[in-house]
Design a protein around this motif. Structure first.
Motif, PDB file in Angstrom:
ATOM      1  N   THR A 161       0.834  -1.198   0.000  1.00 27.02           N
ATOM      2  CA  THR A 161       0.000   0.000   0.000  1.00 27.02           C
ATOM      3  C   THR A 161       0.871   1.251   0.000  1.00 27.02           C
ATOM      4  O   THR A 161       1.892   1.317   0.683  1.00 27.02           O
ATOM      5  N   THR A 162       0.460   2.251  -0.775  1.00 30.45           N
ATOM      6  CA  THR A 162       1.212   3.495  -0.858  1.00 30.45           C
ATOM      7  C   THR A 162       1.052   4.316   0.415  1.00 30.45           C
ATOM      8  O   THR A 162       0.142   4.086   1.228  1.00 30.45           O
ATOM      9  N   THR A 163       1.923   5.281   0.606  1.00 31.39           N
ATOM     10  CA  THR A 163       1.868   6.128   1.797  1.00 31.39           C
ATOM     11  C   THR A 163       0.737   7.151   1.654  1.00 31.39           C
ATOM     12  O   THR A 163       0.415   7.594   0.553  1.00 31.39           O
ATOM     13  N   PRO A 164       0.131   7.564   2.766  1.00 36.42           N
ATOM     14  CA  PRO A 164      -0.946   8.585   2.693  1.00 36.42           C
ATOM     15  C   PRO A 164      -0.481   9.897   2.075  1.00 36.42           C
ATOM     16  O   PRO A 164      -1.240  10.549   1.350  1.00 36.42           O
ATOM     17  N   LEU A 165       0.755  10.302   2.338  1.00 33.22           N
ATOM     18  CA  LEU A 165       1.256  11.560   1.799  1.00 33.22           C
ATOM     19  C   LEU A 165       1.352  11.508   0.275  1.00 33.22           C
ATOM     20  O   LEU A 165       0.956  12.455  -0.421  1.00 33.22           O
ATOM     21  N   ALA A 187      -0.031  12.893  -5.253  1.00 31.88           N
ATOM     22  CA  ALA A 187      -0.209  12.424  -6.628  1.00 31.88           C
ATOM     23  C   ALA A 187      -1.655  12.079  -6.956  1.00 31.88           C
ATOM     24  O   ALA A 187      -2.083  12.228  -8.104  1.00 31.88           O
ATOM     25  N   GLY A 188      -2.393  11.589  -5.977  1.00 27.78           N
ATOM     26  CA  GLY A 188      -3.758  11.160  -6.240  1.00 27.78           C
ATOM     27  C   GLY A 188      -4.833  12.130  -5.833  1.00 27.78           C
ATOM     28  O   GLY A 188      -6.017  11.867  -6.048  1.00 27.78           O
ATOM     29  N   GLY A 189      -4.444  13.262  -5.249  1.00 31.21           N
ATOM     30  CA  GLY A 189      -5.434  14.241  -4.813  1.00 31.21           C
ATOM     31  C   GLY A 189      -5.935  15.121  -5.944  1.00 31.21           C
ATOM     32  O   GLY A 189      -5.555  14.967  -7.109  1.00 31.21           O
ATOM     33  N   ILE A 243       6.032   7.291  -9.904  1.00 29.79           N
ATOM     34  CA  ILE A 243       5.632   7.920  -8.642  1.00 29.79           C
ATOM     35  C   ILE A 243       4.164   8.336  -8.695  1.00 29.79           C
ATOM     36  O   ILE A 243       3.421   8.181  -7.716  1.00 29.79           O
ATOM     37  N   MET A 244       3.742   8.849  -9.856  1.00 30.01           N
ATOM     38  CA  MET A 244       2.335   9.218 -10.020  1.00 30.01           C
ATOM     39  C   MET A 244       1.427   7.992  -9.885  1.00 30.01           C
ATOM     40  O   MET A 244       0.392   8.039  -9.222  1.00 30.01           O
ATOM     41  N   ILE A 245       1.817   6.890 -10.505  1.00 25.85           N
ATOM     42  CA  ILE A 245       1.016   5.668 -10.423  1.00 25.85           C
ATOM     43  C   ILE A 245       0.923   5.177  -8.991  1.00 25.85           C
ATOM     44  O   ILE A 245      -0.138   4.744  -8.526  1.00 25.85           O
ATOM     45  N   ALA A 246       2.041   5.250  -8.264  1.00 21.69           N
ATOM     46  CA  ALA A 246       2.041   4.800  -6.869  1.00 21.69           C
ATOM     47  C   ALA A 246       1.088   5.624  -6.024  1.00 21.69           C
ATOM     48  O   ALA A 246       0.497   5.105  -5.064  1.00 21.69           O
ATOM     49  N   GLY A 247       0.933   6.917  -6.361  1.00 21.10           N
ATOM     50  CA  GLY A 247       0.012   7.749  -5.597  1.00 21.10           C
ATOM     51  C   GLY A 247      -1.428   7.608  -6.041  1.00 21.10           C
ATOM     52  O   GLY A 247      -2.351   7.722  -5.234  1.00 21.10           O
ATOM     53  N   ILE A 248      -1.631   7.339  -7.338  1.00 22.20           N
ATOM     54  CA  ILE A 248      -2.989   7.206  -7.868  1.00 22.20           C
ATOM     55  C   ILE A 248      -3.608   5.881  -7.461  1.00 22.20           C
ATOM     56  O   ILE A 248      -4.782   5.809  -7.082  1.00 22.20           O
ATOM     57  N   THR A 249      -2.816   4.820  -7.539  1.00 21.11           N
ATOM     58  CA  THR A 249      -3.295   3.469  -7.228  1.00 21.11           C
ATOM     59  C   THR A 249      -3.024   3.164  -5.759  1.00 21.11           C
ATOM     60  O   THR A 249      -1.905   3.354  -5.277  1.00 21.11           O
TER      61      THR A 249
END
Length: 339
Positions: A156-160, A165-167, A236-242
């Motif tokens: 699981t990715t980090t909340p930050l 990236a996903g906000g 990095i974007m994918i890690a935050g989006i997914t």
């Protein structure tokens, strides 16, 4: 003097046709696709549909810009999948959910991307190895590191990172802002700086550039370094989006990255690149996939759709290229007759 200016003017106009034609072709195709979506698949262009698909379109745009730099030098970077997957693994497994460890993980990911890019650049630009063979080998090496770090198990990715990236801001996904920022940077460097113009000249004719004293091998090598940095940002974007990305996230991006470059009109033999058109082509390709899913095409057929888009791009610009040659030959014959 007047006759010379009259003859030179049409030639200047002809050289500008490919840029305008490529942009118009992709933009018109996108508009037609949006209209088709409004008629047959409204959910694909609804706010909810776009909010879910635009982040992945932004990722395709980022990797497409990276692949464009390599294609401009007459090569292909098949290590894209490994580069993206490695950055995904580093920013998810190293922090292990700890926000405080996210920055060191990002720095490590960028360091590995630079190292992979330098290796590719050395093999292709300096040692003159075939780009496909060299980057396939690098891709295998990168996946070896991926398995060593992750063991093939997602985390699981980090909340930050999910927030960055996903906000969203003003209803627009943050990944779109990252893609637009990278587009602005690439466009400025390629079109407004001396280094960017040299880069395009070297891609169009390496022998002439070398004869003119340009450092051909350095520019060709740096294309792979810059490409790997693009892949790292995309990972990095994918890690935050997914929420829980896998260790194979980069596999699905290789074919789209080449497709959007070809659709934008960049020659596979090297030369000028079209960053803005490449980003529009990324949106077009992503929307095409969403449209196909909305009308009932199975997800397994997405690769076929992307391959058809690639073939379409090659076919369109091949026809245009032949037409350009015909026009130039006619122009030369008219000039000879006038002389």
């Amino acid at each position: 003097m007047t006759q010379t200016a009259d003859i030179a003017a049409p030639r200047l106009g002809l050289t500008q046709i490919p840029l305008a034609r490529g942009f118009v072709t992709v933009a018109a195709s996108t508009i037609v696709l949006v209209i088709l979506c409004l008629i047959f698949a409204p959910s694909a262009v609804s706010y909810g549909g776009l909010a879910g698909s635009l982040p992945f379109a932004a990722v395709i745009a980022i990797v497409g810009l990276g692949q464009m730099l390599v294609v401009q030098q007459g090569g292909f970077d098949l290590s894209l999948a490994g580069g993206v997957s490695l950055s995904v693994v580093m920013v998810t497994h190293y922090p292990s959910g700890d926000n405080a460890q996210l920055l060191p993980a990002v720095m490590i990911a960028f360091s590995l991307a630079i190292a992979a890019g330098l290796a590719n650049g050395f093999l292709v630009g300096v040692m003159r190895l075939n780009a496909i063979v060299a980057t396939i080998g690098m891709n295998a090496l990168l996946y070896g590191v991926v398995f060593a770090v992750s063991g093939g198990v997602p985390r699981t990715t980090t909340p930050l990172l999910a927030q960055i990236a996903g906000g969203k801001t003003l209803g627009i996904p943050h990944s779109v802002f990252f893609a637009l920022a990278i587009l602005a940077l690439v466009t400025f460097v390629m079109k407004k700086t001396a280094a960017g113009r040299r880069f395009e000249v070297i891609g169009a004719n390496p022998l002439a550039a070398h004869a003119a004293g340009l450092r051909v091998r350095l520019y060709q090598a740096m294309a792979y370094v810059c490409a790997q940095l693009h892949y790292c940002v995309a990972g990095i974007m994918i890690a935050g989006i997914t929420r829980e990305p896998t260790a194979f996230q980069g596999d699905a991006l290789l074919l789209p990255s080449v497709a959007v470059v070809v659709l934008a009109g960049t020659s596979l033999l090297g030369g000028r690149g079209f960053p803005v058109t490449t980003v529009i082509a990324a949106f077009f390709l992503n929307l095409l996939s969403q449209f196909a899913l909305s009308v009932g095409v199975p997800f397994s057929a997405q690769t076929i759709i992307q391959a058809l888009a690639l073939v379409f791009g090659i076919g369109v610009y091949s026809i245009q290229w032949r037409r350009q040659n015909t026009i130039k030959e006619k122009s030369k014959m008219e000039d000879t007759d006038n002389a």
